[in-house]
Design an enzyme around this catalytic site. Sequence first.
Site, PDB file in Angstrom:
ATOM      1  N   ASP A   1     -18.031  -6.569  -2.697  1.00 41.56           N
ATOM      2  CA  ASP A   1     -17.222  -7.744  -3.272  1.00 41.56           C
ATOM      3  C   ASP A   1     -16.842  -8.414  -1.661  1.00 41.56           C
ATOM      4  OD1 ASP A   1     -15.526  -5.476  -2.619  1.00 41.56           O
ATOM      5  OD2 ASP A   1     -13.937  -6.590  -3.351  1.00 41.56           O
TER       6      ASP A   1
ATOM      7  N   HIS B   1     -24.394  -1.378  -5.067  1.00 38.12           N
ATOM      8  CA  HIS B   1     -23.674  -2.552  -5.611  1.00 38.12           C
ATOM      9  C   HIS B   1     -23.288  -3.613  -4.493  1.00 38.12           C
ATOM     10  CE1 HIS B   1     -21.157  -4.797  -8.661  1.00 38.12           C
ATOM     11  NE2 HIS B   1     -20.177  -4.746  -7.796  1.00 38.12           N
TER      12      HIS B   1
ATOM     13  N   ASP C   1     -28.950   5.061  -8.951  1.00 37.63           N
ATOM     14  CA  ASP C   1     -29.245   4.050  -7.918  1.00 37.63           C
ATOM     15  C   ASP C   1     -29.511   2.797  -8.683  1.00 37.63           C
ATOM     16  OD1 ASP C   1     -29.456   2.667  -5.458  1.00 37.63           O
ATOM     17  OD2 ASP C   1     -31.661   3.560  -5.107  1.00 37.63           O
TER      18      ASP C   1
ATOM     19  N   GLU D   1     -21.612   2.206  -4.991  1.00 35.65           N
ATOM     20  CA  GLU D   1     -21.184   0.781  -3.982  1.00 35.65           C
ATOM     21  C   GLU D   1     -21.498   1.342  -2.694  1.00 35.65           C
ATOM     22  OE1 GLU D   1     -17.770  -1.322  -5.784  1.00 35.65           O
ATOM     23  OE2 GLU D   1     -17.874  -2.695  -4.047  1.00 35.65           O
TER      24      GLU D   1
HETATM   25  O1  9MR Z   1     -12.960   3.406  -3.108  1.00 35.33           O
HETATM   26  C1  9MR Z   1     -11.995   3.334  -4.072  1.00 35.33           C
HETATM   27  C2  9MR Z   1     -11.601   4.216  -5.047  1.00 35.33           C
HETATM   28  O2  9MR Z   1     -11.183   5.407  -4.154  1.00 35.33           O
HETATM   29  C3  9MR Z   1     -10.760   3.861  -6.173  1.00 35.33           C
HETATM   30  O3  9MR Z   1     -10.771   4.995  -7.062  1.00 35.33           O
HETATM   31  C4  9MR Z   1     -11.494   2.555  -6.940  1.00 35.33           C
HETATM   32  C5  9MR Z   1     -10.492   1.991  -8.097  1.00 35.33           C
HETATM   33  O4  9MR Z   1      -9.391   1.751  -7.592  1.00 35.33           O
HETATM   34  O5  9MR Z   1     -11.347   1.539  -6.058  1.00 35.33           O
HETATM   35  C6  9MR Z   1     -12.433   1.758  -4.787  1.00 35.33           C
HETATM   36  O6  9MR Z   1     -12.438   0.535  -4.017  1.00 35.33           O
HETATM   37  C7  9MR Z   1     -13.024  -0.565  -4.305  1.00 35.33           C
HETATM   38  C8  9MR Z   1     -11.963  -1.588  -4.204  1.00 35.33           C
HETATM   39  O7  9MR Z   1     -10.902  -1.424  -4.916  1.00 35.33           O
HETATM   40  C9  9MR Z   1     -12.708  -2.929  -4.175  1.00 35.33           C
HETATM   41  N1  9MR Z   1     -13.878  -3.010  -3.186  1.00 35.33           N
HETATM   42  C10 9MR Z   1     -14.817  -1.960  -3.660  1.00 35.33           C
HETATM   43  C11 9MR Z   1     -14.206  -0.573  -3.464  1.00 35.33           C
HETATM   44  C12 9MR Z   1     -15.383   0.486  -3.777  1.00 35.33           C
HETATM   45  O8  9MR Z   1     -15.594   0.502  -4.958  1.00 35.33           O
END
Ligand code: 9MR
Length: 616
Positions: free
Chosen positions: A221, A539, A587, A596
């Site tokens: 993102d 992602h 994947d 991601e």
């Molecule tokens: O890495 C984060 C993970 O530990 C959490 O469980 C999750 C849900 O809150 O969010 C992940 O972080 C994401 C972030 O909120 C937005 N950018 C992408 C991150 C990776 O998925």
Amino acid sequence: MRLPAFLQSRKGRLAAVAAIVAVPAVVLPIVFSGGDEHGLPVGAGADTAYAFPVTPDHIPDTPVRVNQVGYLPDGPKRATVISDSSQPLPWQLKDNAGKVVASGESQPRGMDPSSGQNTHVVDFSSYRGTGHTYTLEVDGKASLPFDLDPKAYQQLGVDALSFYYPQRSGIAIDGKIAPGYARKAGHVAESPGGGDSKVPCQPGVCDYTLDVTGGWYDAGDHGKYVVNGGISVAQLMSSYERSPKAAEARGLRVPEHGGKTPDVLAEARWELDFLTKMQVPAGQPLAGMAHHKIADAAWTGLPTDPAADTQQRQLHAPSTAATLNLAAAAAQGARVFEPYDKQYAEKLLNVAKTAYAAAQAHPTMYASSSDSTGSGAYDDSNVSDEFYWAAAELYITTGDKQYGADVTASPLHKADVFDRAFDWQNTAALGRLDLATVKNQLADRDRVRQSVVDGADRFLKTMDGQAYGQPYAPEGGYDWASNSQMLNNLAVVGTAFDITGKAKYRDGVAGGMDYILGRNALNQSYVTGYGEKASKNQHSRWYAHQLDPKLPNPPRGTLAGGPNSQLQDEVASAALRGCKPQLCYMDDIQSWSTNELTINWNASLAWVSTFVADNA
Ligand code: 9MR
């Protein structure tokens, strides 16, 4: 092993794209937020064609699971074999001419609960030869090829750290530096959504605007989050502090290459500059605090080039966790930049002290777990570990007794902080590791150092108990970003090597990397460009090759989050329901909860792979 370009299977990938594009977009309730509206391709993207070899789509599978990249000639060399046989199986190690150079019998290990597979382990550590394209044959079945090479990790360290340049916001990415990844500057003043140069707060949060250009995009993102930026830049700086000489010699693909600051610190500075801009300015009611994040008002679809993002950008309320992460990272920055740029070091120290004082004055401003419209929440309602980490960094940098007193008064100072993997929500280990390895006058420093060794011993024991040798065996399934959790556990083991010089810790780190690079239940290397069967569809809104063949895959050296038992996205939950922990991965670009890429996960890969490269 890396594959030559001619082995790419374009046809297979195009078919996959067609299949995905044919699926109608469904709007589902968003369980979490790394998610998005799963938009169909809109054709935004990079202006240069993708230009490095990726793995073909149809690699023959094999029950013999090896590190697909390579083993160190004087390190451990283990493989895992899937077989129902309860008897030892014959194995043969073959060189690239097919000649048998070693042989023996496997050790049956029975049912592996992390994969549901019946396994054997092959140990060929005693073979000390070097060379390329070895294979291991067990019971007549061959593994994918691998190298035996002391240099096996050198390029990986460079690539894992060069991941950050094309993640940069606020600067055009130069295709001469990052071939295949040229794109326009994202989120600058002239950007469609107004960019990050004059960003207002969410309604009711503040009445000023800030220039928060720069920094790294968090992940797939376009959000920029202080807690995650803080731990990521800290781990990059720690990779430098672990061995400044090795770090100075490592050339990265960054525009600053050739300058007087080591490349890894130049990259770190790009993020530190951004983090400092997130601090509430003097004169405002919350002066010194850091805004939790700056992100899009609503989720965008995939793909969306950063320069084409039309969303309004917003500053979210300051939080104590973000403020302390800023304090910790800036305090560490102050000491690592001191030899290269005194003025900058002073500026960072000032930022750190101001932030720490502000957090003490506002110790309970928590980011909300429901603030996940357009960006991830990164919520945290226990900041005792952030206080500990920030106090530790300020104490190491300044030697100031008051910070030292805060360290020793923290309930975490004597607690076991290695009972779980460290991450953006659990930062105490970052403070503990630095207190153990960076010079300081703490009275109980020997005990602190021993606590790291004790933690490492436990991780080694965990690895011994796993058929695939991974430093991770959580009860109740694998977490989001299990790969990064494992790598951070390996960083603890590596730090124990730095403290004790004992080979078992160095070997433990190298052995743990085998899992990440293919010795696992899916026969999957989780690092793009490394290994015959490697993740390449992580992602991302701009490395969205799977959705638009004109766009690139992620750069080589990009880590995938990895198996996540929770299956929070609908692609994974539809395909993998009931999966054993290691199998909860695909994947696929839409599987944001298993696949991601992020700045913090690559930081753990960078720390560990440079550790292995430097100690090979
Ligand atoms: O890495 C984060 C993970 O530990 C959490 O469980 C999750 C849900 O809150 O969010 C992940 O972080 C994401 C972030 O909120 C937005 N950018 C992408 C991150 C990776 O998925």
